[in-house]
Design an enzyme around this catalytic site. Structure first.
Site, mmCIF file in Angstrom:
data_model
loop_
_atom_site.group_PDB
_atom_site.id
_atom_site.type_symbol
_atom_site.label_atom_id
_atom_site.label_comp_id
_atom_site.label_asym_id
_atom_site.label_seq_id
_atom_site.Cartn_x
_atom_site.Cartn_y
_atom_site.Cartn_z
ATOM 1 N N LYS A 6 -82.108 25.698 8.884
ATOM 2 C CA LYS A 6 -81.842 27.179 8.522
ATOM 3 C C LYS A 6 -81.548 26.935 6.793
ATOM 4 C CE LYS A 6 -79.217 31.253 9.072
ATOM 5 N NZ LYS A 6 -77.837 31.523 9.090
ATOM 6 N N GLY A 8 -79.315 29.053 4.781
ATOM 7 C CA GLY A 8 -78.338 30.260 4.942
ATOM 8 C C GLY A 8 -78.188 30.632 3.498
ATOM 9 N N ALA A 9 -77.374 31.501 3.446
ATOM 10 C CA ALA A 9 -76.881 32.095 2.041
ATOM 11 C C ALA A 9 -75.903 30.805 1.152
ATOM 12 C CB ALA A 9 -76.013 33.264 2.369
ATOM 13 N N GLU A 10 -75.224 30.345 2.074
ATOM 14 C CA GLU A 10 -74.132 29.391 1.446
ATOM 15 C C GLU A 10 -74.520 27.925 1.568
ATOM 16 O OE1 GLU A 10 -69.861 28.717 1.431
ATOM 17 O OE2 GLU A 10 -70.491 29.259 3.414
ATOM 18 N N ALA A 11 -75.329 27.533 2.689
ATOM 19 C CA ALA A 11 -75.475 26.324 3.264
ATOM 20 C C ALA A 11 -76.697 26.074 3.883
ATOM 21 C CB ALA A 11 -74.372 25.512 3.918
ATOM 22 N N ASP A 122 -64.912 35.519 7.950
ATOM 23 C CA ASP A 122 -66.442 35.492 8.043
ATOM 24 C C ASP A 122 -66.816 36.044 9.247
ATOM 25 O OD1 ASP A 122 -68.844 36.065 6.936
ATOM 26 O OD2 ASP A 122 -69.461 33.615 6.780
#
Lengths: 211, 350
Positions: A6, A8-11, A122
């Site tokens: 994946k 993701g947005a952050e990682a 979150d």
């Protein structure tokens, strides 16, 4: 050979092996569009927090993946691989009793964290995984310690907003189930003051909802 | 109501055109715009006239003073918009106005003007949500179809995308907007509002990053701590350009992160930047960076239409009217706190 699971947005998540065990490598990648001092600070502090709170949550009865290895300098964590389905998917394929029972369990988890003064920071329906008939909570990068009612109220308020946006048809039922589970653990008076505070948080937003 | 009778009998996309007079009056700007759309032709912005209330140096918008300004120039602004559009009043089919959200006294001026025109000329009256109108004009001008939207201005900081009949909110500010952060810091430093252009100029002069509160909660942001700290740094004689640079880097990085989270969550392949702060080059540049990582296409509202203007209200008025929206005068009270996710969007489908 590592497989990217994946972005993701952050990682970014990679499936890997850790001494023979199936594992996840979570790395917070450098973002060149961000000012470099800020970028490094964010990536490192979140890696540190995530490693800490994955462990702390388990101590209070909230299942999380085991942390195998942390490298703060590289903003990287290697943790247990959890196969399963996200709560989001279980709500999307809606089977009332089954879906809501897991929402209630999510509520219990949040209450356990809050009772230990841990704010997840979150909460979304994507961050709960159902695996082997157990609920697992992930993504602790924005977690912090706080005993303030305000922070607890915002924690649930955010989940509330996600549910309203992403699962609008069942939103009322889902939120109700979460709060039921929460009350079971936190008790009636704590849940009541939390709900009161959530109203204040909501009114402070830009334009209030006329509900 | 001759026109209305003719129109309602016609299927959508008929040869019959619609010309709308739209009135924006939510805050500092009183704007009037005429937009015309033929049966099968693209909409044309025939005029877009704006009069902006200017607060005193170091002060923000005073709602009463702004509404007095609007009342004084309203009639001449309408006349000028008609003249520029080379459209006589007889050729106007519908009147739309910003019903909210915004400052009550300002909203009421626009509403009174719209109701008067509607009553006198027997024209349908169309209420418009200004946040939705910002987005819809931008979507029309850029040609995007189903974007994730970041709306950033003095009145708004919200991340939204369309699903099942409404613009759904995926992230927003928990307190003040990014525009308020910039303007209020500017005022504390002795500048008049809006401070956006000067702010960007000062920020460009520095590379010296000062650590400021970076507050992101889930998909939401909070700018109040950033504002308080920035004001304190200014009082402590830190250089203005360093503070502006650091606010810009920190505040916009928060927005970029929220957008990135929402983009990963809703999995859209278009990002649309809308609102007054969309004119900032650094913000555009950061969001382009986000889009590159997530293989999405980046679109931004053309600068001339990024701020509040009548064209937003006029275009959304046409869309809403075609979808059957209109109100009687008795139901046309202004809605100062009208959230964009409370609007039933009948002109979009998915």
């Amino acid at each position: 050979m590592e497989k990217q699971l994946k972005k993701g947005a952050e990682a970014s998540l990679y499936q890997t092996k850790w001494f023979g065990e199936e594992a996840i490598r979570k790395i917070r990648i450098l973002k060149t569009f961000r000012q470099s001092v800020l970028d490094l600070k964010l990536r490192q502090s979140r890696t540190r927090r995530e490693a800490l709170f994955l462990k702390e949550a388990r101590r209070v009865g909230v299942n999380t993946p085991l942390v195998y290895f942390v490298d703060v300098n590289k903003a990287e964590i290697i943790m247990q691989f959890i196969p399963g389905r996200r709560l989001k998917e279980i709500i999307d394929v809606y089977e009332e009793n089954f879906s809501l029972e897991w929402c209630k369990e999510a509520g219990r988890y949040i209450a356990r964290l809050h009772s230990a003064e841990i704010i997840h920071g979150d909460l979304t329906t994507s961050n709960f995984i159902i695996s082997d008939n157990r609920l697992i909570l992930i993504d602790f990068g924005l977690s912090f310690y706080s005993q303030r009612l305000e922070d607890k109220a915002i924690d649930i308020h955010l989940l509330n907003m996600v549910v309203k946006s992403a699962h609008n048809i069942y939103a009322e039922k889902i939120i109700h189930a979460v709060l039921m589970g929460y009350q079971e653990i936190a008790g009636e008076s704590s849940s009541h003051s939390l709900l009161e505070r959530m109203k204040i948080v909501e009114l402070r937003g830009r334009y209030k909802r006329d509900e | 109501m001759k026109f209305l009778e003719t129109f309602t009998g016609e299927p959508e996309g008929s040869k019959l055109g619609i010309t709308c007079l739209g009135i924006e009056s939510t805050a500092h700007t009183f704007g009037v715009s005429i937009i015309s759309i033929g049966g099968n032709t693209k909409p044309e912005i025939l005029s877009d006239v704006r009069r902006v209330y200017q607060p005193e140096k170091g002060k923000g918008i005073h709602p009463r003073e702004a509404s007095r300004h609007h009342a004084k120039i309203a009639a001449s602004t309408v006349t000028e918009a008609l003249k520029k559009a080379k459209t006589p009043m007889e050729d106007i089919h519908i009147v739309s106005f910003s019903q909210g959200p915004g400052l009550g006294p300002c909203l009421r001026v626009g509403a009174v003007v719209a109701r008067s025109i509607s009553a006198y000329y027997h024209l349908p009256l169309i209420p418009v949500n200004h946040a939705v109108a910002h987005i819809e004009l931008a979507a029309m001008l850029t040609g995007v179809s189903d974007p994730l939207v970041l709306l950033v201005s003095g009145g708004h900081t919200v991340i939204t995308s369309f699903s099942s009949g409404r613009w759904r909110v995926f992230g927003e500010t928990l307190d003040i907007t990014i525009g308020q952060l910039i303007d209020q810091f500017g005022r504390a430093a002795g500048f008049s509002s809006p401070f956006g252009i000067a702010f960007e100029e000062y920020a460009k002069k520095s590379q010296n990053f000062i650590d400021l509160p970076y507050t992101i909660k889930g998909n939401d942001v909070s700018f109040s701590g950033l504002l308080t700290t920035s004001k304190r740094l200014f009082r402590d004689d830190k250089k203005l350009e360093d503070i502006c640079f650091s606010i810009q880097e920190t505040g916009f990085a928060m927005l970029a992160e929220s957008v990135e989270r929402a983009l990963a969550f809703v999995e859209k392949d278009e990002l649309l930047l809308v609102g007054g702060v969309a004119a900032n080059n650094r913000l555009q540049n950061m969001l382009q960076g986000v889009c590159k990582i997530h293989k999405s296409n980046f679109f931004s509202i053309p600068k001339v239409f990024s701020g509040d203007c009548g064209a937003q209200i006029s275009w959304n008025g046409i869309q809403a009217f075609k979808a059957g929206v209109s109100v009687g005068i008795s139901d046309s009270s202004v809605k100062p706190s009208w959230r964009l996710d409370e609007v039933d969007v009948k002109w979009r489908s998915n």
